[in-house]
Design an enzyme around this catalytic site. Structure first.
Site, PDB file in Angstrom:
ATOM      1  N   GLY A  51       3.768  -4.456   3.888  1.00 28.68           N
ATOM      2  CA  GLY A  51       3.970  -5.842   3.430  1.00 28.68           C
ATOM      3  C   GLY A  51       3.585  -6.892   4.464  1.00 28.68           C
ATOM      4  N   GLY A  52       4.056  -6.737   5.694  1.00 30.93           N
ATOM      5  CA  GLY A  52       3.773  -7.729   6.753  1.00 30.93           C
ATOM      6  C   GLY A  52       2.278  -7.802   7.043  1.00 30.93           C
ATOM      7  N   SER A  53       1.615  -6.646   7.055  1.00 29.72           N
ATOM      8  CA  SER A  53       0.170  -6.613   7.326  1.00 29.72           C
ATOM      9  C   SER A  53      -0.590  -7.258   6.174  1.00 29.72           C
ATOM     10  CB  SER A  53      -0.312  -5.170   7.478  1.00 29.72           C
ATOM     11  OG  SER A  53       0.377  -4.540   8.512  1.00 29.72           O
ATOM     12  N   LYS A 113       0.849  -1.204   0.000  1.00 28.68           N
ATOM     13  CA  LYS A 113       0.000   0.000   0.000  1.00 28.68           C
ATOM     14  C   LYS A 113       0.877   1.244   0.000  1.00 28.68           C
ATOM     15  CE  LYS A 113       0.681   0.964   4.675  1.00 28.68           C
ATOM     16  NZ  LYS A 113       1.510   2.065   5.170  1.00 28.68           N
ATOM     17  N   ASP A 154      -2.935  -2.081  10.176  1.00 30.47           N
ATOM     18  CA  ASP A 154      -3.087  -1.962   8.717  1.00 30.47           C
ATOM     19  C   ASP A 154      -3.774  -3.158   8.077  1.00 30.47           C
ATOM     20  OD1 ASP A 154      -1.960   0.515   8.404  1.00 30.47           O
ATOM     21  OD2 ASP A 154       0.054  -0.229   7.942  1.00 30.47           O
TER      22      ASP A 154
HETATM   23  O1  C5P Z   1      -0.495  -1.725  14.654  1.00 28.27           O
HETATM   24  P1  C5P Z   1       0.922  -1.981  14.315  1.00 28.27           P
HETATM   25  O2  C5P Z   1       1.423  -3.282  14.868  1.00 28.27           O
HETATM   26  O3  C5P Z   1       1.226  -1.802  12.882  1.00 28.27           O
HETATM   27  O4  C5P Z   1       1.722  -0.845  15.058  1.00 28.27           O
HETATM   28  C1  C5P Z   1       3.092  -0.914  15.360  1.00 28.27           C
HETATM   29  C2  C5P Z   1       3.397   0.148  16.374  1.00 28.27           C
HETATM   30  O5  C5P Z   1       3.230   1.460  15.804  1.00 28.27           O
HETATM   31  C3  C5P Z   1       2.469   0.149  17.567  1.00 28.27           C
HETATM   32  O6  C5P Z   1       2.947  -0.723  18.561  1.00 28.27           O
HETATM   33  C4  C5P Z   1       2.484   1.577  18.020  1.00 28.27           C
HETATM   34  O7  C5P Z   1       3.642   1.846  18.775  1.00 28.27           O
HETATM   35  C5  C5P Z   1       2.625   2.352  16.714  1.00 28.27           C
HETATM   36  N1  C5P Z   1       1.328   2.795  16.191  1.00 28.27           N
HETATM   37  C6  C5P Z   1       0.713   3.886  16.779  1.00 28.27           C
HETATM   38  N2  C5P Z   1      -0.499   4.321  16.308  1.00 28.27           N
HETATM   39  C7  C5P Z   1      -1.085   3.720  15.258  1.00 28.27           C
HETATM   40  C8  C5P Z   1      -0.461   2.605  14.636  1.00 28.27           C
HETATM   41  C9  C5P Z   1       0.744   2.185  15.140  1.00 28.27           C
HETATM   42  O8  C5P Z   1       1.238   4.468  17.750  1.00 28.27           O
HETATM   43  N3  C5P Z   1      -2.248   4.181  14.795  1.00 28.27           N
END
Ligand code: C5P
Length: 300
Positions: free
Chosen positions: A117-119, A17, A152
């Site tokens: 990519g991972g998501s 994305k 994501d």
């Molecule tokens: O949700 P995801 O695992 O992709 O997020 C990785 C890290 O990025 C979260 O642990 C958080 O620290 C930060 N994050 C955030 N706010 C978001 C998405 C991610 O603070 N909306």
């Protein structure tokens, strides 16, 4: 996200994305951030091959199929720490009968790049295994599992070419995209940790509106204003990785006026005139030191 069957194997193409507009709205008590982002799915894809395995067995084999993978710094997570295995286990947990899966992942999307990519791989795993195991979970149940795994995944679960995502990114409003947009994506050496980039984010006094971008997306004939692309995470990412600024400058030096970083970086992209224009720029940039480049288009 394309799903096809080859004998007992399900093959899923998981797209990357790009965040065309990303505004962080504020910190939340749970440690995440509220945001509003406009995302498109693009034609750089990972491939997952999913096969049934004996109950309780989950195996992941990864093949790195991207140029100069060692320059990306840390290797992608493997085994139980990979989001793909966590997604498979989370889905197996809600199934009535016990299941297992053997998953082959061909990685073309760079990691720590802000390209999701991972998501996307994890969302592909949820959608693919739901079919392979004949669980037929509702869209709502699948979205619920996806949201627990990351912010994501829900965008990719929608299999939509364009969406506006809010909340921490998991609330997805899909939109139609009536035309193709061509981009060149460039990633400098070394990636960025999403958590660290969010930690360095400072609230901005003047949030940037996504109306000009949405207008351009809906009206092909209207020109794209350079400031229509926006990413609140670009200033902290620039601070953490000098390659972000360098990459945006490189893209601007190629004559691109609409340039931005995707997600939490480190990949940056520019909007191109045509598929041919994107391919020419990617070929040129690939020859430069410290640079991986891809020509991509939005998904139909
Ligand atoms: O949700 P995801 O695992 O992709 O997020 C990785 C890290 O990025 C979260 O642990 C958080 O620290 C930060 N994050 C955030 N706010 C978001 C998405 C991610 O603070 N909306």
């Amino acid at each position: 996200m394309r799903i096809s069957r080859q004998g007992d194997t399900l093959v899923v193409e998981a797209p990357a994305k790009l965040n065309l507009h990303l505004e962080v709205l504020g910190r939340r008590p749970d440690g995440f951030h509220d945001l509003k982002t406009v995302m498109v799915a693009v034609s750089l894809t990972d491939t997952l091959r999913l096969r049934p395995a004996p109950r309780g067995e989950f195996r992941l084999t990864q093949r790195l199929a991207l140029p100069n993978a060692s320059a990306l710094g840390v290797a992608p997570p493997d085994g139980e720490t990979n989001l793909v295995i966590r997604a498979a286990r989370a889905l197996a947990d809600v199934a009535v009968a016990p299941h297992g899966a053997e998953i082959e992942l061909i990685k073309r999307i760079p990691w720590q790049a802000g390209l999701g990519g991972g998501s996307s791989d994890a969302a592909a795993t949820l959608l693919g295994l739901d079919q392979l195991w004949q669980l037929n979970l509702s869209k709502q149940e699948l979205h619920h599992i996806a949201a627990r795994l990351g912010s994501d995944l829900n965008f990719f679960m929608e299999r939509s070419p364009l969406a506006v995502c809010t909340g921490r990114g998991e609330a997805v409003a899909s939109l139609p995209l009536r035309r193709r947009i061509d981009f060149v994506i460039v990633q400098p050496s070394g990636g960025l940790s999403t958590a660290e980039v969010f930690r360095h984010w400072i609230p901005s006094e003047c949030p940037v509106d996504s109306v000009p971008l949405m207008h351009w997306l809906a009206n092909e004939s209207s020109p794209l204003a350079p400031q229509a692309l926006y990413n609140s995470l670009q200033p902290p990412a620039r601070e953490l990785h000098a390659g972000v600024e360098r990459t945006c400058r490189r893209l601007a030096a190629c004559g691109l006026t609409a340039v931005a970083m995707s997600g939490s970086g480190s990949a940056c992209f520019g909007v191109c005139r045509s598929r041919r224009h994107a391919a020419l720029l990617a070929a040129r940039l690939r020859c430069e030191r410290d640079c991986r480049a891809w020509a991509v288009s939005t998904m139909a």
